[in-house]
Design an enzyme around this catalytic site. Structure first.
Site, PDB file in Angstrom:
ATOM      1  N   GLY A 135       0.809  -1.211   0.000  1.00 43.16           N
ATOM      2  CA  GLY A 135       0.000   0.000   0.000  1.00 43.16           C
ATOM      3  C   GLY A 135       0.841   1.258   0.000  1.00 43.16           C
TER       4      GLY A 135
ATOM      5  NE  ARG B 129      -5.812  -2.138  -5.157  1.00 44.40           N
ATOM      6  CZ  ARG B 129      -7.108  -1.911  -4.995  1.00 44.40           C
ATOM      7  NH1 ARG B 129      -8.000  -2.728  -5.543  1.00 44.40           N
ATOM      8  NH2 ARG B 129      -7.525  -0.866  -4.299  1.00 44.40           N
TER       9      ARG B 129
ATOM     10  CB  THR C 172      -4.852   8.868   4.391  1.00 46.17           C
ATOM     11  OG1 THR C 172      -5.865   7.960   4.863  1.00 46.17           O
ATOM     12  CG2 THR C 172      -3.752   8.981   5.439  1.00 46.17           C
TER      13      THR C 172
ATOM     14  N   GLY D 219      -0.852   7.734   1.371  1.00 47.51           N
ATOM     15  CA  GLY D 219      -1.083   7.673   2.808  1.00 47.51           C
ATOM     16  C   GLY D 219       0.093   7.186   3.629  1.00 47.51           C
TER      17      GLY D 219
ATOM     18  CG  LEU E 138     -10.625   9.791  13.228  1.00 53.37           C
ATOM     19  CD1 LEU E 138     -11.460  10.806  13.991  1.00 53.37           C
ATOM     20  CD2 LEU E 138     -11.294   9.428  11.908  1.00 53.37           C
ATOM     21  CB  VAL E 139      -4.489   8.754   9.701  1.00 49.90           C
ATOM     22  CG1 VAL E 139      -3.266   9.327   9.002  1.00 49.90           C
ATOM     23  CG2 VAL E 139      -4.089   7.985  10.953  1.00 49.90           C
TER      24      VAL E 139
ATOM     25  N   PRO F  97      -3.758   3.046  14.509  1.00 49.28           N
ATOM     26  CG  PRO F  97      -2.883   3.514  12.424  1.00 49.28           C
ATOM     27  CD  PRO F  97      -3.485   2.411  13.215  1.00 49.28           C
TER      28      PRO F  97
ATOM     29  CE1 TYR G  47     -10.926  -0.518   8.076  1.00 52.52           C
ATOM     30  CE2 TYR G  47     -11.688   0.511  10.106  1.00 52.52           C
ATOM     31  CZ  TYR G  47     -10.699   0.302   9.158  1.00 52.52           C
ATOM     32  OH  TYR G  47      -9.459   0.911   9.312  1.00 52.52           O
TER      33      TYR G  47
END
Length: 252
Positions: free
Chosen positions: A8, A33, A185, A12, A182-183, A180, A150
């Site tokens: 990934g 991807r 991204t 982010g 709240l980030v 983590p 989730y």
């Protein structure tokens, strides 16, 4: 020189970690991807360090296996694995949830970590060294309304991290699980199917974490002395007290 593989890495936390590791002298294998985005990142980071990019969907074991087998021999000894790739899709009740969304989250967040780890662990065990960092979420700590799948997928990440630690510590391999809060991204943009206004509203009224904040934490864990192993690390923005509660009056 150590070699780090980051999934990934196109945006982010993954991208921020790759950028930070490059300044610290890691050779990098950046994965994702989107080939065009990876190529751009590779070009940027190659000014500082050796970089290889691998394009695969981590929900597909055969793609991962083919990509990793394509690595030159000297790149197969991976010292640090950062299992960062993952996703959130939708905010629905179970009754109204999308099967496609569920598959994307369970396949990407859970099976993807297992697939990549399965292929890299044997080399670490053989060398009796290595470090696996799994990116979980505070959603693993507290289930919230309309986020059942989730949250379940991220709780599974916690369990995988704990299990890997039990299996691998005797081989000199460290395992770190990072949760983590709240980030800011593209996370919410993906969750809300590209609805940028709705995604932006998640981060307004307070100072959210930035991707580089989590990259700093990953760096601390990976670069700690050999006798120090950070097993679990939870990181909130100062305005967030638990997964469901954010005090939006706390501007920083």
């Amino acid at each position: 020189m150590k070699t780090a593989l980051i999934t990934g890495a196109t945006s982010g936390i993954g991208k921020a970690t790759a950028e930070l590791f490059a300044t610290q002298g890691f050779r990098l294998i950046v994965c994702g991807r989107r080939s065009a985005v990876l190529d751009k990142l590779k070009d940027e980071l190659s000014k500082q360090i050796e970089v290889i990019s691998l394009v695969f969907d981590q929900r597909e074991f055969n793609q991962i296996e083919t990509a990793l087998n394509s690595l030159p021999g000297e790149w197969k000894n991976i010292d640090v694995l950062v299992n960062n790739a993952g996703n959130a899709h939708g905010l629905d009740t179970v009754e109204n949830g999308s099967i496609e969304d569920w598959d994307a989250m369970m396949d990407g967040n859970v099976k993807g970590i297992l697939y990549v780890s399965k292929l890299i662990i044997p080399g670490m065990k053989q060398r009796k060294s290595g470090h696996i960092v799994n990116i979980s979420s505070v959603a693993a700590r507290q289930t919230y309304v309309n986020g059942v799948v989730y949250c379940a997928s991220k709780r599974a990440v916690d369990v995988i991290s704990e299990g890997l630690r039990l299996e691998l510590t005797e081989f000199g391999i460290k395992v770190t699980n990072i949760q983590p809060g709240l980030v800011e991204t593209d996370f919410s943009k993906v969750r809300f199917k590209g609805d940028e206004d709705r995604a932006k509203s998640v981060y307004t009224g307070y100072k959210a974490l930035e991707a580089k904040d989590i990259a700093d934490a990953i760096s601390y864990c990976v670069n700690a002395p050999s006798h120090v192993a950070i097993s679990d690390l939870t990181i909130y923005p100062s305005a967030q007290s638990e997964p469901r509660t954010v005090y939006k009056s706390l501007e920083n």
